[in-house]
Design a protein around this motif. Structure first.
Motif, short mmCIF file in Angstrom:
data_model
loop_
_atom_site.label_atom_id
_atom_site.label_comp_id
_atom_site.label_asym_id
_atom_site.label_seq_id
_atom_site.Cartn_x
_atom_site.Cartn_y
_atom_site.Cartn_z
N PRO A 118 20.00 -47.29 5.42
CA PRO A 118 18.77 -46.24 6.05
C PRO A 118 18.91 -45.20 6.29
O PRO A 118 20.90 -44.89 5.46
CB PRO A 118 20.02 -47.01 7.75
CG PRO A 118 21.14 -47.37 7.84
CD PRO A 118 21.54 -47.87 5.96
N GLY A 119 18.18 -44.86 6.78
CA GLY A 119 17.86 -43.17 6.53
C GLY A 119 18.66 -42.91 7.82
O GLY A 119 19.15 -43.39 8.94
N TRP A 120 18.64 -41.67 8.45
CA TRP A 120 19.51 -40.42 10.01
C TRP A 120 18.18 -40.32 10.62
O TRP A 120 17.55 -39.12 10.25
CB TRP A 120 20.12 -40.20 8.88
CG TRP A 120 21.09 -38.84 10.30
CD1 TRP A 120 20.91 -39.13 11.51
CD2 TRP A 120 21.20 -37.87 10.29
NE1 TRP A 120 21.50 -38.11 11.94
CE2 TRP A 120 21.74 -37.23 11.34
CE3 TRP A 120 21.68 -37.02 9.21
CZ2 TRP A 120 22.43 -35.86 11.52
CZ3 TRP A 120 21.91 -35.87 9.20
CH2 TRP A 120 22.58 -35.06 10.51
N LEU A 121 17.75 -40.85 11.85
CA LEU A 121 16.81 -40.42 12.39
C LEU A 121 17.06 -39.22 12.79
O LEU A 121 17.85 -39.35 13.41
CB LEU A 121 16.21 -41.53 13.09
CG LEU A 121 15.73 -42.57 13.12
CD1 LEU A 121 15.14 -43.48 13.89
CD2 LEU A 121 14.29 -42.46 12.38
N PRO A 122 16.55 -37.75 13.05
CA PRO A 122 16.71 -36.80 14.11
C PRO A 122 16.46 -36.91 15.27
O PRO A 122 15.69 -37.46 16.40
CB PRO A 122 15.45 -35.71 13.26
CG PRO A 122 15.56 -36.03 11.78
CD PRO A 122 14.99 -38.50 12.49
N ASN A 123 17.47 -36.03 15.68
CA ASN A 123 17.32 -36.46 17.18
C ASN A 123 17.62 -34.32 17.94
O ASN A 123 18.65 -33.65 17.31
CB ASN A 123 19.48 -36.54 18.15
CG ASN A 123 19.57 -36.73 19.53
OD1 ASN A 123 18.40 -36.40 19.81
ND2 ASN A 123 20.31 -36.57 19.78
N VAL A 124 16.21 -34.48 18.23
CA VAL A 124 16.20 -32.71 18.39
C VAL A 124 16.42 -32.28 19.32
O VAL A 124 16.99 -31.11 20.05
CB VAL A 124 14.96 -33.08 18.78
CG1 VAL A 124 14.08 -33.15 17.35
CG2 VAL A 124 14.39 -33.49 19.42
N ASN A 125 17.31 -33.24 20.55
CA ASN A 125 17.89 -33.12 21.33
C ASN A 125 19.80 -32.83 21.12
O ASN A 125 20.20 -33.14 22.35
CB ASN A 125 17.43 -34.55 22.60
CG ASN A 125 16.63 -33.86 22.98
OD1 ASN A 125 16.12 -32.72 23.55
ND2 ASN A 125 15.83 -35.33 23.44
N SER A 126 20.12 -33.31 20.38
CA SER A 126 21.65 -33.35 19.83
C SER A 126 22.47 -32.07 20.45
O SER A 126 22.12 -30.83 20.26
CB SER A 126 21.67 -33.03 17.79
OG SER A 126 22.99 -32.46 17.90
N GLU A 127 23.39 -32.14 21.10
CA GLU A 127 24.28 -31.24 21.93
C GLU A 127 25.19 -30.40 20.17
O GLU A 127 24.68 -28.93 20.86
CB GLU A 127 25.52 -31.21 22.53
CG GLU A 127 25.93 -30.22 23.18
CD GLU A 127 27.03 -30.54 24.39
OE1 GLU A 127 27.03 -29.80 25.03
OE2 GLU A 127 27.50 -31.86 23.71
N ILE A 128 25.35 -30.62 19.90
CA ILE A 128 26.39 -30.13 18.29
C ILE A 128 24.72 -29.16 17.19
O ILE A 128 25.63 -28.31 17.16
CB ILE A 128 27.00 -30.94 17.77
CG1 ILE A 128 27.91 -30.54 16.63
CG2 ILE A 128 26.55 -32.32 17.10
CD1 ILE A 128 29.08 -29.85 17.59
N LEU A 129 23.90 -29.81 17.82
CA LEU A 129 22.73 -29.22 16.48
C LEU A 129 22.43 -27.80 17.33
O LEU A 129 22.42 -26.88 16.58
CB LEU A 129 21.15 -29.74 16.88
CG LEU A 129 20.24 -29.86 15.81
CD1 LEU A 129 20.54 -29.01 14.79
CD2 LEU A 129 19.15 -30.21 15.77
#
Length: 486
Positions: free
Chosen positions: A398-409
């Motif tokens: 599978p792909g990795w769905l982006p998480n725009v609310n990611s704390e580490i990002l």
């Protein structure tokens, strides 16, 4: 040579990379590098284990004052793509990579360098071995077989890891922070054919397509580079349509995740048509070279007269083969409608083998959309099944769905901006990272990907930037200091 590499700053990282590159580590043959990593962990007196599929996990406690920070997983893959130039004599199963410095770049002599993902692995090793770097508790995860199926990531069971944040060190642009990636599926078409005795009064030729750039079949697919299998098929199709060319053998490309750089075939044409065939084919070759003159300056196509082969393909199967390869899409299928400039879906016709009554064609279809991945894979399947091929799908991930609310990002983005006084590119990529697979068993793990600048991955032109590696190391150390509290 390799001794010069050890004097580059940061020495700790480059020494670890030199040690790693001395160990043969082809995908699916990682026994030696697994043992190397186990010995490395145990020598440091760190808790070291191998899981059921061969992934190595090394655990290191937090340094003083960092015990209240969230545990992190630092992750890279142990295997590397093995590609070499046709004139390079090198045994990947026995020899270590021969490296040298060229200006700001570290390169290998006629082979892939292994910076993908060896530099990420080396950085993790450097952190594990150091007594001076501040960091929270670490689980170092070294996966196997990332390049040919991601079976290491797929085989990692839930509950093995305790970390809350995953730092994947497998991105190849130092100004990019990865927040998503494409999934993929291997498409394999096979069929047998009857061989016929080579007709009398024919002249045989070896056709060689060489000198293409090649590269990563995900990250480089947008560049429109030449695919040796498609170029060869175009020549064979034209020769068959105009001169009744008969195919004896084809050997094109290598690994699914590498854009094919070379293809070789053995063919025959009626001797009476020899001169016309050579004239017409050389015109076609000149046209192809002109089409790729900007992108593929070293493209070479040679036609050499050889002794006649004993047999050729059945005509009906040959016609179906060339038409199927012509029909099957190679390159970008769809751009992302949501992320500007991102390839959503693509296919790489990576391997074509025709020999002794058997045909095998290997493709890698990628997409950040599961539905479009299936759509394109079925299109490729149809192109070959219409010509009597059996088609199998395998190795799907599978792909990795982006998480725009990611704390580490948010944290690593702010750190990058503070250190380098510019904003990073925060993006998904059209390549297979293990984050999507790992996220299946660890859905609550917060993930981000970054790394040093690497060019030409999956090809003998692979090279790693020295100044970029210094930048990457500075960035990594800052991230380790600023991991959020539990």
């Amino acid at each position: 040579m390799n001794s010069d590499i050890r004097n580059i700053e940061p020495k700790l990282v480059w020494n670890m990379f030199a040690d790693l590159n001395a160990v043969p580590r082809p995908s699916k043959k990682e026994e030696r590098v697994i043992q190397f990593m186990v010995d490395f962990g145990k020598k440091l007196n760190l808790k070291t284990e191998i899981d059921k599929v061969g992934n190595v996990i090394i655990r290191k406690p937090a340094t003083s004052g960092m015990e209240n920070k969230k545990m992190i997983v630092m992750q890279g893959h142990l295997d590397m793509v093995h590609q070499k130039n046709s004139d390079t004599i090198f045994d990947f199963d026995k020899e270590g990579i021969k490296m040298f410095i060229d200006g700001d770049w570290v390169k290998a002599k006629g082979t892939t360098l292994g910076a993908d993902n060896g530099l990420g692995v080396a950085a993790i090793m450097a952190v594990l071995s150091s007594s001076e770097i501040a960091h929270p508790a670490i689980e170092a995860l070294f996966t196997i077989d990332e390049e040919t199926g991601m079976t290491g990531a797929m085989g990692l069971e839930g509950g093995v890891l305790e970390g809350e944040i995953l730092l994947n060190l497998d991105t190849e642009e130092d100004d990019e922070i990865g927040m998503g990636c494409a999934g993929g599926v291997d498409v394999t078409a096979t069929r047998s054919y009857s061989e016929e005795e080579t007709p009398e009064n024919t002249t045989a030729f070896k056709i060689s397509v060489t000198g293409l750039n090649g590269g990563h079949s995900g990250m480089d697919i947008i560049k429109g580079l030449g695919n040796a299998n498609k170029i060869m098929n175009r020549i064979l199709f034209d020769g068959f349509a105009n001169f009744g060319l008969r195919v004896s053998e084809i050997n094109g490309g290598s690994l699914r995740n590498a854009i094919p750089r070379e293809s070789f075939s053995i063919v025959s044409v009626d001797t009476i048509s020899k001169d016309a065939f050579l004239f017409e084919t050389n015109l076609l070759i000149n046209n192809i070279k002109q089409e790729f003159s900007t992108l593929e300056k070293n493209l070479t196509v040679e036609i050499t007269e050889i002794a006649s082969p004993k047999s050729v393909m059945n005509l009906g199967v040959q016609e179906g083969l060339t038409k199927s390869i012509y029909t099957a899409l190679n390159g970008v299928y769809r751009m992302s409608p949501d992320v500007d400039g991102l390839v959503e879906t693509s296919n790489n016709i990576a391997r074509v083998i025709v020999k002794e009554g058997e045909i095998k064609i290997g493709c890698l279809t990628r997409s950040s959309s599961e539905t479009n991945k299936s759509d394109l894979a079925n299109s490729i399947r149809s192109a070959f099944e219409l010509s009597g091929f059996d088609v199998d799908f395998s190795g799907e991930y599978p792909g990795w769905l982006p998480n725009v609310n990611s704390e580490i990002l948010k944290i690593v983005t702010n750190i990058y901006t503070d250190i380098f006084k510019e904003n990073p590119e925060v993006a998904a990529c059209h390549a297979g990272l293990e984050c999507g697979i790992l996220g299946q068993n660890y859905p609550d793990m917060d993930m981000v990907s970054f790394g040093p600048t690497i060019r030409g991955a999956h090809s003998p032109d692979e090279r790693a930037s020295i100044t970029s590696t210094q930048k990457f190391w500075k960035f990594l150390l800052a991230i380790l200091k600023n991991v959020p509290k539990k």
